[in-house]
Design an enzyme around this catalytic site. Structure first.
Site, PDB file in Angstrom:
ATOM      1  N   THR A  35     -57.507 -18.414  22.914  1.00 29.78           N
ATOM      2  CA  THR A  35     -57.940 -17.565  21.787  1.00 29.78           C
ATOM      3  C   THR A  35     -59.054 -17.919  21.096  1.00 29.78           C
ATOM      4  O   THR A  35     -59.350 -19.125  20.711  1.00 29.78           O
ATOM      5  CB  THR A  35     -56.842 -17.080  20.872  1.00 29.78           C
ATOM      6  OG1 THR A  35     -57.076 -16.407  19.765  1.00 29.78           O
ATOM      7  CG2 THR A  35     -56.396 -18.575  20.104  1.00 29.78           C
TER       8      THR A  35
ATOM      9  N   TYR B  27     -51.418 -19.618  14.167  1.00 30.33           N
ATOM     10  CA  TYR B  27     -51.661 -19.226  15.572  1.00 30.33           C
ATOM     11  C   TYR B  27     -52.665 -19.770  16.370  1.00 30.33           C
ATOM     12  O   TYR B  27     -52.686 -20.341  17.484  1.00 30.33           O
ATOM     13  CB  TYR B  27     -52.016 -17.649  15.497  1.00 30.33           C
ATOM     14  CG  TYR B  27     -52.465 -17.044  16.737  1.00 30.33           C
ATOM     15  CD1 TYR B  27     -51.730 -17.101  18.056  1.00 30.33           C
ATOM     16  CD2 TYR B  27     -53.923 -16.747  16.876  1.00 30.33           C
ATOM     17  CE1 TYR B  27     -52.029 -16.631  19.161  1.00 30.33           C
ATOM     18  CE2 TYR B  27     -54.009 -16.014  18.054  1.00 30.33           C
ATOM     19  CZ  TYR B  27     -53.371 -15.981  19.271  1.00 30.33           C
ATOM     20  OH  TYR B  27     -53.807 -15.668  20.405  1.00 30.33           O
TER      21      TYR B  27
END
Length: 328
Positions: free
Chosen positions: A117, A141
């Site tokens: 990501t 995250y």
């Protein structure tokens, strides 16, 4: 030889499964169906309902299907949720990825593609951001994904194991043939939320923060069509099978759109207005991040075909209408 797709019944994973089938690959999916849907998969694809941390199951699948490559999508993806519950993100995204990587090594799987990501960069000072930028995630995250990248690096140094980590920017849209799309209940992706509001599934949507140091005060993101992303994964698979070296590459278009600009695009494509409310900032949201994807283009030969915001929005809206009929 088969490709094992973890999280293959989810949003991006199901697109990858359809892409692999279109390319003539044998595919097996492992998904615990916590957020995915079995109906998103082609009927001919084997679905094993299991957790990726169940090494006995994973290693049996690898042996039985003669898996030579794993494409790993399974994990948790909501930034504010990771801030509120970091330990669950370190479990799902890091600890369980470690188990999967170990199963791959034990089973002799040499090729591994990881769903990483842009959140590993945080609020990048340089935009478009290259892969060489400082890695300063601002949420658990992002950190949980970065930790998995490091595990892949170290595993590749110690074993006959090769990986590609693709750092996604904001994935949106749906399969152009409308075989699958973003179907997650309670999704937080902006284009998904705006499309649900535009089609009457939500009474209104909310903008989180209008006081950021951007031209209109809302966060800026790079939106990539999910089908272009699936194409990048397939190219990464081919490259690894041909002996390509380990690679980390961004996947985005290099164009930033603010939250307000995306909402206006949805209103423009759908042809009517809908209610938008303004709320406060969300924890963990980066201010602005746009991809420099030169490495993906040069190393993978990736040529995006759907890099148009209105096209992304139109496919997302079309999928919402399909879901509406499916649920009625």
């Amino acid at each position: 030889m088969a490709v094992l797709v973890t999280g293959g019944a989810g949003y991006i994973g199901s697109h990858m499964v359809w892409k692999l089938l279109d390319e003539g690959e044998e595919v097996v999916v492992v998904d615990r169906l916590s957020t995915g849907f079995d109906w998103a998969l082609p009927a001919e694809v084997e679905l094993v309902v299991a957790d990726i941390a169940d090494q006995e199951v994973i290693e049996e699948v690898i042996r039985r299907r003669k898996v030579d490559a794993i494409v790993h999508f399974a994990g948790s993806i909501i930034v504010p949720e990771s801030v509120a519950d970091p330990l669950s993100y370190y479990l799902n995204n890091t600890v369980k990825s470690r188990s999967l990587i170990e199963s791959a090594v034990r089973g002799g799987v040499e090729n591994f593609i990881f769903s990483s990501t842009a959140a590993v960069y945080g609020s990048a000072e340089q935009n478009p951001v290259p892969e060489t930028a400082p890695l300063l995630p601002e949420s658990p995250y992002g950190t949980s994904k970065l930790m998995t990248e490091l595990m892949l690096r170290d595993t590749a140094a110690a074993h006959d194991f090769h990986f590609t980590a693709l750092r996604y920017f904001n994935v949106s849209g749906a399969d152009p043939k409308m075989r699958t799309g973003q179907s997650t209940k309670g999704a937080t992706h902006l284009i998904k939320v705006a499309s649900e509001t535009a089609t009457g599934k939500r009474p209104y949507m909310e903008v989180y923060g209008t006081d950021y140091p951007t031209p209109d005060g809302t966060c800026v993101r790079d939106y990539i069509h999910v089908w272009d992303l699936a194409g990048a994964h397939h190219l990464a698979l081919k490259r690894l099978r041909q002996g390509g070296e380990n690679l980390i590459a961004n996947c985005g278009y290099g164009i930033g759109y603010s939250v307000n600009e995306v909402i206006e695009a949805v209103k423009r494509v759908v042809g009517h207005d809908f209610e938008v409310r303004v709320g406060g900032r969300r924890a963990g949201d980066a201010v602005s991040i746009v991809a420099n994807s030169d490495r993906a283009k040069s190393e993978l030969g990736w040529v995006p075909e759907l890099d148009n915001l209105d096209k992304i929005v139109s496919h997302a809206l079309e999928w919402e209408e399909i879901l509406k009929r499916k649920n009625n």
